[in-house]
Design a protein around this motif. Structure first.
Motif, short mmCIF file in Angstrom:
data_model
loop_
_atom_site.label_atom_id
_atom_site.label_comp_id
_atom_site.label_asym_id
_atom_site.label_seq_id
_atom_site.Cartn_x
_atom_site.Cartn_y
_atom_site.Cartn_z
N ALA A 191 0.84 -1.20 0.00
CA ALA A 191 0.00 0.00 0.00
C ALA A 191 0.87 1.25 0.00
O ALA A 191 1.82 1.35 0.77
N PRO A 192 0.56 2.19 -0.88
CA PRO A 192 1.35 3.42 -0.92
C PRO A 192 1.11 4.27 0.33
O PRO A 192 0.07 4.19 0.95
N ARG A 193 2.10 5.09 0.65
CA ARG A 193 1.99 5.97 1.81
C ARG A 193 2.00 7.42 1.32
O ARG A 193 3.02 7.91 0.86
N GLY A 225 -4.05 4.19 1.87
CA GLY A 225 -3.38 3.38 0.86
C GLY A 225 -3.89 1.95 0.88
O GLY A 225 -4.21 1.41 1.94
N PHE A 226 -3.97 1.34 -0.29
CA PHE A 226 -4.47 -0.02 -0.43
C PHE A 226 -3.58 -0.79 -1.39
O PHE A 226 -2.95 -0.20 -2.26
N GLN A 242 -6.93 -5.34 -2.44
CA GLN A 242 -7.92 -4.76 -1.52
C GLN A 242 -8.97 -3.90 -2.22
O GLN A 242 -9.59 -3.04 -1.60
N TRP A 243 -9.22 -4.13 -3.50
CA TRP A 243 -10.20 -3.32 -4.24
C TRP A 243 -11.55 -3.25 -3.54
O TRP A 243 -12.20 -2.21 -3.55
N HIS A 244 -11.98 -4.33 -2.95
CA HIS A 244 -13.30 -4.36 -2.31
C HIS A 244 -13.38 -3.46 -1.08
O HIS A 244 -14.46 -3.15 -0.61
N ILE A 253 -9.26 -3.55 -12.22
CA ILE A 253 -9.58 -2.15 -11.97
C ILE A 253 -10.83 -1.75 -12.74
O ILE A 253 -11.74 -1.11 -12.20
N LEU A 254 -10.89 -2.12 -13.99
CA LEU A 254 -12.06 -1.81 -14.81
C LEU A 254 -13.31 -2.46 -14.22
O LEU A 254 -14.36 -1.82 -14.12
#
Length: 79
Positions: free
Chosen positions: A26-28, A34-35, A39-41, A61-62
């Motif tokens: 996950a980005p900070r 961040g995910f 973790q899309w859901h 993603i789509l």
């Protein structure tokens, strides 16, 4: 390209960044949840997704955007 968008984001106070997503970690980003890609859901509601992922992530993603009725802007190359 995603980093460039994040820098420009601060110049547009009407925009609201609700999440940042990256592959395995996950980005900070200060003040932004961040995910990981898995973790899309768990993402909060959003109206538009601006995507600069790898081709392998494009379909997921789509699908998330279609499911949520969100607009999808892709900058993914190599499709």
């Amino acid at each position: 390209m995603g980093q460039s968008l994040l820098r420009l984001y601060g110049e547009f106070p009407r925009l609201h960044l609700v999440a940042a997503v990256a592959g395995r970690q996950a980005p900070r980003i200060d003040g932004v949840p961040g995910f990981t890609a898995a973790q899309w859901h768990e993402l909060p509601p959003f109206e538009v997704c601006i995507d600069f992922s790898l081709p392998q992530a494009f379909d997921a993603i789509l699908a998330c955007c279609v499911e949520r009725g969100a607009a999808f802007v892709s900058g993914t190359t190599g499709l």
